[in-house]
Design an enzyme around this catalytic site. Structure first.
Site, PDB file in Angstrom:
ATOM      1  N   ILE A  57       0.860  -1.183   0.000  1.00  0.00           N
ATOM      2  CA  ILE A  57       0.000   0.000   0.000  1.00  0.00           C
ATOM      3  C   ILE A  57       0.891   1.226   0.000  1.00  0.00           C
ATOM      4  O   ILE A  57       1.756   1.378   0.868  1.00  0.00           O
ATOM      5  CB  ILE A  57      -0.917   0.017   1.251  1.00  0.00           C
ATOM      6  CG1 ILE A  57      -1.725  -1.282   1.346  1.00  0.00           C
ATOM      7  CG2 ILE A  57      -1.830   1.239   1.229  1.00  0.00           C
ATOM      8  CD1 ILE A  57      -2.577  -1.593   0.144  1.00  0.00           C
ATOM      9  N   VAL A  81      -2.689  -2.850   6.707  1.00  0.00           N
ATOM     10  CA  VAL A  81      -1.575  -2.313   5.922  1.00  0.00           C
ATOM     11  C   VAL A  81      -1.850  -0.862   5.493  1.00  0.00           C
ATOM     12  O   VAL A  81      -0.937  -0.047   5.422  1.00  0.00           O
ATOM     13  CB  VAL A  81      -1.259  -3.233   4.715  1.00  0.00           C
ATOM     14  CG1 VAL A  81       0.018  -2.810   4.041  1.00  0.00           C
ATOM     15  CG2 VAL A  81      -1.121  -4.668   5.168  1.00  0.00           C
ATOM     16  N   ALA A 102       4.581   4.005   2.947  1.00  0.00           N
ATOM     17  CA  ALA A 102       4.032   2.779   2.360  1.00  0.00           C
ATOM     18  C   ALA A 102       4.124   1.656   3.393  1.00  0.00           C
ATOM     19  O   ALA A 102       4.793   1.812   4.420  1.00  0.00           O
ATOM     20  CB  ALA A 102       4.822   2.389   1.117  1.00  0.00           C
ATOM     21  N   LYS A 103       3.480   0.566   3.143  1.00  0.00           N
ATOM     22  CA  LYS A 103       3.643  -0.624   3.975  1.00  0.00           C
ATOM     23  C   LYS A 103       3.183  -1.816   3.159  1.00  0.00           C
ATOM     24  O   LYS A 103       2.349  -1.672   2.263  1.00  0.00           O
ATOM     25  CB  LYS A 103       2.786  -0.519   5.248  1.00  0.00           C
ATOM     26  CG  LYS A 103       3.314  -1.348   6.386  1.00  0.00           C
ATOM     27  CD  LYS A 103       4.393  -0.596   7.141  1.00  0.00           C
ATOM     28  CE  LYS A 103       4.895  -1.365   8.336  1.00  0.00           C
ATOM     29  NZ  LYS A 103       5.708  -0.486   9.214  1.00  0.00           N
ATOM     30  N   GLY A 104       3.717  -2.974   3.487  1.00  0.00           N
ATOM     31  CA  GLY A 104       3.302  -4.174   2.765  1.00  0.00           C
ATOM     32  C   GLY A 104       3.289  -5.357   3.686  1.00  0.00           C
ATOM     33  O   GLY A 104       3.676  -5.261   4.852  1.00  0.00           O
TER      34      GLY A 104
END
Ligand code: NAD
Length: 417
Positions: A57, A81, A102-104
Site C-alpha cells: 500500500i 496495511v 508505504a507498507k506491505g
C-alpha cells in the site's frame, strides 16, 4: 473492533482540526494513493503448490519515494496495511526525511515455513510486485516477522531481474539488509535506540533521570529486545517483559543481557530462568515509570488502560493504543510519546542505508549513531515546542509538526494537474 485505518485517520483528523489544515490536503491524506494486492503461487517442500496473498500500500509520495516495512503475520490484511502505510507518511514527514509512506505484507506465520520455502516465497512476492518497488519508487524494509535475510533476497531478486547497470544503486531497493550486502551498521538496533532517545527526551522534559526508571516491555523482537539491551545499559530497571509465549516478572530487574541471548537462541522468552511467569494481563498493571509497547497494534485497550499505573508510554510499536484507551490515559495524566515519533529511528537509519547505497560509501557506526541522535532529538524538540504552542498532547503535536511540513510542500508544488 473498529477498522485500524479509520483509527489512524481519526488521529490525523484531530491534529488537522487543531492546525486548520487545508481541506484538500486532508482529503488526499485520508486515503492511500495506490493499493497493490498480489496473489502468487509458491512450491512447498512437500511438492504441493500454495497460493499466497501479499499487499503493498503506497499512501503518499509528495515528499519522496514511498518507504515502509513488510510484515509477515497471520493477521495482515488490507485494513491493517493501509493504516501502517499512512503512519509511515506522517513519520517520515515528522522527522524530515525525503520519503513518503508505504507498507506491505503477506498473510502468513513465517514460523510455519522452512527457510527454503520462505526464500521462494520472498523471491516470488518480490517478482510479482515488479515495478511497484524500486530505489526511487518504493523502498521496503523489515517489520514484524521479516528480517535482514529476507531483505537480502528481495534485493538479489530485484537486481537479477533488472537490466544491467546501476547495480550498486539497485541495492537501495530495500533497506534493513545484512551489512555484507549493503546494509548499514546500526540498522538492526536503530528503532530500539530511537525509542530510548524518546524516553530520555521525556525525562529531560519532565525533570527526571533515565537511570533507575522502572520499565515494562511488551514484545521482545527486534525493537523490544534492542530497546531493553540499551535501556539496561543506561541503568533502567526492567521489571517485566512479555512476548507471544510468556509474561515474565522480576521486581528487582531482569538480567537483560542473559534474556537477550536466551531469546535469540530459543526464539521466545518462555522458560527463561531468573524471573517468574505471570498472567498476560499482569503486565499492564505492574506499577512502573515507563511502559513500552513493542509488539502489535491495539494492545493497550480501554480495559487495560484502566489497570495501568505508569507515567509515560513510549509507543515503540505502531498503533498500540486504542482511541478509547488514549482518552482514559490522558485523563489519568499519563504521557504518551506517539509511535510516529518514538519508533522513527528505524526509518532514519534506513535512510542512511539508502544514502550509502547511492554513494557506494559505508558509514562508520559512530557517524550513524551521531546523525540518528541529532535527527531524533530535533524531532522530539519540535514536538515538545508544538505541544506548548497548541496546548495539546504529544500525539497531536507530532501530527501537527508532520502536517505542517506536508502542507508546505503541497502549497509549493500544487496539486497535479
Ligand atoms: P518482531 O517480529 O521482531 O517482534 C515482535 C514481538 O512481539 C515478538 O517478541 C513477539 O513475540 C511479540 N508479540 C507478538 N504478539 C504478542 C502479544 N500478543 N503479546 C506480547 N507480545 C507479542 O517485530 P518488530 O520488528 O520488533 O516490530 C514490533 C513493533 O515495532 C511493530 O509494531 C512494528 O510495526 C514496529 N516497528 C518496527 C520497526 C523495525 O525496525 N523493525 C520500526 C518501526 C516500528
Amino acid at each position: 473492533m473498529s477498522s485500524l485505518h479509520e483509527a489512524a485517520n481519526r488521529q490525523f483528523q484531530r491534529a488537522a482540526d487543531l492546525i486548520d489544515l487545508n481541506p484538500e490536503y486532508r482529503k488526499i491524506l485520508s486515503e492511500p494513493e495506490n493499493e497493490v494486492i498480489v496473489n502468487f503461487p509458491v512450491r512447498m517442500d512437500s511438492g504441493d503448490l500454495r497460493l499466497f496473498r501479499g499487499y503493498r500500500i503506497q499512501h503518499n509520495n509528495v515528499l519522496g519515494p514511498y518507504k515502509g516495512g513488510l510484515r509477515f503475520h497471520p493477521d495482515v490484511d488490507l485494513d491493517e496495511v493501509k493504516a501502517l502505510a499512512a503512519w509511515m507518511t506522517f513519520k517520515c514527514s515528522l522527522v524530515g526525511l525525503p520519503y513518503g509512506g508505504a507498507k506491505g505484507g503477506v498473510t502468513i506465520n513465517p514460523m510455519d515455513f522452512s527457510e527454503r520455502e520462505l526464500e521462494r516465497l520472498v523471491r516470488r512476492f518480490t517478482h510479482q510486485l515488479g515495478d511497484t518497488i524500486g530505489p526511487e519508487i518504493d523502498i521496503p524494509a523489515p517489520d514484524v516477522g521479516t528480517n535482514a535475510q529476507m531483505m537480502d533476497w528481495i534485493m538479489d531478486t530485484y537486481a537479477n531481474v533488472s537490466g544491467p547497470g546501476g547495480r550498486q544503486q539497485l541495492r537501495g531497493v530495500v533497506t534493513g539488509k545484512s551489512v555484507e550486502v549493503g546494509g548499514s551498521l546500526g540498522r538492526e538496533a536503530a528503532t530500539g535506540q530511537g525509542v530510548l532517545y524518546a524516553l530520555r527526551h521525556w525525562c529531560g522534559e519532565t525533570g527526571q533521570r533515565l537511570s533507575g526508571l522502572q520499565v515494562s516491555i511488551q514484545g521482545f523482537g527486534n525493537v523490544g529486545s534492542h530497546f531493553a539491551r540499551l535501556a539496561d545499559r543506561e541503568g533502567c530497571v526492567i521489571v517485566a517483559v512479555a512476548d507471544h509465549t510468556a509474561t515474565l516478572h522480576n521486581p528487582d530487574g531482569m538480567d537483560i543481557p542473559k534474556l537477550f541471548d536466551y531469546a535469540r537462541e530459543e526464539r521466545m522468552i518462555k522458560g527463561f530462568p531468573g524471573a517468574i511467569e505471570v498472567n498476560t494481563e499482569d503486565l499492564f498493571a505492574f506499577p512502573v515509570d515507563a511502559f513500552i509497547p513493542a509488539a502489535l497494534e491495539n494492545q493497550i485497550t480501554a480495559e487495560r488502560a484502566e489497570t495501568m499505573s505508569c507515567r509515560v508510554i513510549v509507543e515503540a510499536a505502531n498503533g498500540p493504543t486504542t482511541f478509547d484507551a488514549e482518552e482514559i490515559l490522558n485523563a489519568k495524566g499519563v504521557d504518551i510519546i506517539p509511535d510516529v515519533l518514538a519508533n522513527a529511528g528505524g526509518v532514519v537509519v534506513s535512510y542512511f542505508e539508502w544514502l550509502q547505497n547511492q554513494s557506494g560509501r559505508a558509514w562508520r557506526i559512530d557517524d550513524v549513531d551521531t546523525r540518528l541522535r541529532e535527527i531524533i532529538w530535533d524531532a522530539n524538540d519540535k514536538v515538545v515546542n508544538m505541544k506548548a504552542e497548541l496546548n495539546c498532547t504529544h500525539r497531536d503535536a507530532a501530527y501537527a509538526v508532520s502536517l505542517h511540513r506536508l502542507a508546505d510542500v503541497y502549497d509549493r508544488r500544487g496539486i497535479f494537474p
